[in-house]
Design an enzyme around this catalytic site. Sequence first.
Site, PDB file in Angstrom:
ATOM      1  N   ASN A  66       1.376  -1.342   0.300  1.00 18.31           N
ATOM      2  CA  ASN A  66      -0.042   0.079   0.203  1.00 18.31           C
ATOM      3  C   ASN A  66       0.807   1.781  -0.325  1.00 18.31           C
ATOM      4  O   ASN A  66       1.825   1.303   0.723  1.00 18.31           O
ATOM      5  CB  ASN A  66      -1.349  -0.111   1.002  1.00 18.31           C
ATOM      6  CG  ASN A  66      -0.730  -0.060   2.239  1.00 18.31           C
ATOM      7  OD1 ASN A  66       0.208  -0.820   2.794  1.00 18.31           O
ATOM      8  ND2 ASN A  66      -1.262   0.627   3.734  1.00 18.31           N
ATOM      9  N   GLU A  87       0.446   5.219   1.086  1.00 18.93           N
ATOM     10  CA  GLU A  87      -0.456   6.243   1.271  1.00 18.93           C
ATOM     11  C   GLU A  87      -0.050   7.571   0.732  1.00 18.93           C
ATOM     12  O   GLU A  87       1.230   7.887   0.670  1.00 18.93           O
ATOM     13  CB  GLU A  87      -0.003   5.872   2.776  1.00 18.93           C
ATOM     14  CG  GLU A  87      -1.444   4.451   2.602  1.00 18.93           C
ATOM     15  CD  GLU A  87      -1.674   4.348   4.455  1.00 18.93           C
ATOM     16  OE1 GLU A  87      -0.728   5.183   5.244  1.00 18.93           O
ATOM     17  OE2 GLU A  87      -2.425   3.466   4.715  1.00 18.93           O
ATOM     18  N   CYS A 130      -4.172   0.494  -2.240  1.00 19.84           N
ATOM     19  CA  CYS A 130      -4.163  -0.836  -1.644  1.00 19.84           C
ATOM     20  C   CYS A 130      -3.076  -1.775  -2.659  1.00 19.84           C
ATOM     21  O   CYS A 130      -2.788  -1.353  -3.282  1.00 19.84           O
ATOM     22  CB  CYS A 130      -5.489  -1.521  -1.862  1.00 19.84           C
ATOM     23  SG  CYS A 130      -7.168  -0.692  -0.457  1.00 19.84           S
ATOM     24  N   GLU A 167      -3.269  -4.094  -2.925  1.00 22.74           N
ATOM     25  CA  GLU A 167      -3.671  -5.507  -4.060  1.00 22.74           C
ATOM     26  C   GLU A 167      -3.625  -5.540  -5.373  1.00 22.74           C
ATOM     27  O   GLU A 167      -3.551  -5.640  -6.498  1.00 22.74           O
ATOM     28  CB  GLU A 167      -5.084  -5.938  -3.462  1.00 22.74           C
ATOM     29  CG  GLU A 167      -4.992  -6.935  -2.288  1.00 22.74           C
ATOM     30  CD  GLU A 167      -5.479  -6.240  -1.333  1.00 22.74           C
ATOM     31  OE1 GLU A 167      -4.872  -4.981  -1.307  1.00 22.74           O
ATOM     32  OE2 GLU A 167      -5.941  -6.507  -0.305  1.00 22.74           O
ATOM     33  N   CYS A 197     -10.476  -4.631   0.675  1.00 23.28           N
ATOM     34  CA  CYS A 197     -11.376  -4.129   0.488  1.00 23.28           C
ATOM     35  C   CYS A 197     -12.330  -4.375  -0.562  1.00 23.28           C
ATOM     36  O   CYS A 197     -11.359  -4.738  -1.426  1.00 23.28           O
ATOM     37  CB  CYS A 197     -11.127  -2.428   0.401  1.00 23.28           C
ATOM     38  SG  CYS A 197     -10.694  -2.299  -1.169  1.00 23.28           S
ATOM     39  N   CYS A 237     -10.406  -3.397  -3.873  1.00 19.39           N
ATOM     40  CA  CYS A 237      -9.601  -4.097  -4.931  1.00 19.39           C
ATOM     41  C   CYS A 237     -10.376  -5.685  -5.267  1.00 19.39           C
ATOM     42  O   CYS A 237      -9.539  -6.136  -5.894  1.00 19.39           O
ATOM     43  CB  CYS A 237      -8.737  -4.942  -3.363  1.00 19.39           C
ATOM     44  SG  CYS A 237      -7.911  -3.111  -3.047  1.00 19.39           S
TER      45      CYS A 237
HETATM   46  N1  THU Z   1      -5.172  -1.846   2.885  1.00 16.81           N
HETATM   47  C1  THU Z   1      -4.629  -2.692   2.191  1.00 16.81           C
HETATM   48  O1  THU Z   1      -3.612  -2.280   0.818  1.00 16.81           O
HETATM   49  N2  THU Z   1      -5.275  -3.461   1.579  1.00 16.81           N
HETATM   50  C2  THU Z   1      -6.293  -4.114   1.751  1.00 16.81           C
HETATM   51  O2  THU Z   1      -6.687  -5.319   1.919  1.00 16.81           O
HETATM   52  C3  THU Z   1      -7.223  -3.323   3.032  1.00 16.81           C
HETATM   53  C4  THU Z   1      -6.213  -1.443   3.308  1.00 16.81           C
HETATM   54  C5  THU Z   1      -4.462  -0.008   3.078  1.00 16.81           C
HETATM   55  C6  THU Z   1      -5.183   1.043   2.741  1.00 16.81           C
HETATM   56  C7  THU Z   1      -4.378   1.411   3.914  1.00 16.81           C
HETATM   57  O3  THU Z   1      -3.081   2.177   3.250  1.00 16.81           O
HETATM   58  C8  THU Z   1      -4.560   1.009   5.174  1.00 16.81           C
HETATM   59  O4  THU Z   1      -4.429  -0.405   4.715  1.00 16.81           O
HETATM   60  C9  THU Z   1      -5.211   1.255   5.667  1.00 16.81           C
HETATM   61  O5  THU Z   1      -6.894   1.088   5.309  1.00 16.81           O
END
Ligand code: THU
Length: 155
Positions: A59, A61, A70, A72, A109, A112
């Site tokens: 991920n 940010e 994310c 994925e 999520c 994704c």
């Molecule tokens: N996140 C992911 O990378 N994958 C997921 O399946 C769930 C959430 C990330 C998004 C954000 O950067 C952090 O996790 C918190 O939500």
Amino acid sequence: MHIHIEIEEYSSITELSKTEQLLVQKAKEIALQAYAPYSKFQVGAALLLENGVIVTGNNQENVAYPSGLCAERTAIFYANAQFPDQAVHTLAIAVFRNNEFAPMPITPCGSCRQVMLETQNRHRHPMRVIMAGEKKIYIANSVQDILPLSFDSLE
Ligand code: THU
């Protein structure tokens, strides 16, 4: 209406094949390189393509929160950009937070899942999804099992 989905559940990574163990290991390694200064929730994704190549992502940010992405989707979009003809056979996900790898699996999520479904449909090959916690591992044999009643057609 009843919708039937199947999720496999394992208690040890040793119950997985060697290839899948490697994929989980790669997801854990790349999770440690995630850029997640805001959530401090570091996610790693590792994809096994049909040609045997492993692609990883994490991920990313941003201070403008919705601009982040994310793990994925970072991994899948990269794989589809670099290897547009290669089906994604398996996707492994792992999370590092609170100074340890998460004991329970995290599940992707909704956004994704939608992207994973389109990738599966595009390549006409089911994607095995490994959601790896330290204590429990969930595995779906198709994205459809984690996204029932999906939107996948404009018709
Ligand atoms: N996140 C992911 O990378 N994958 C997921 O399946 C769930 C959430 C990330 C998004 C954000 O950067 C952090 O996790 C918190 O939500």
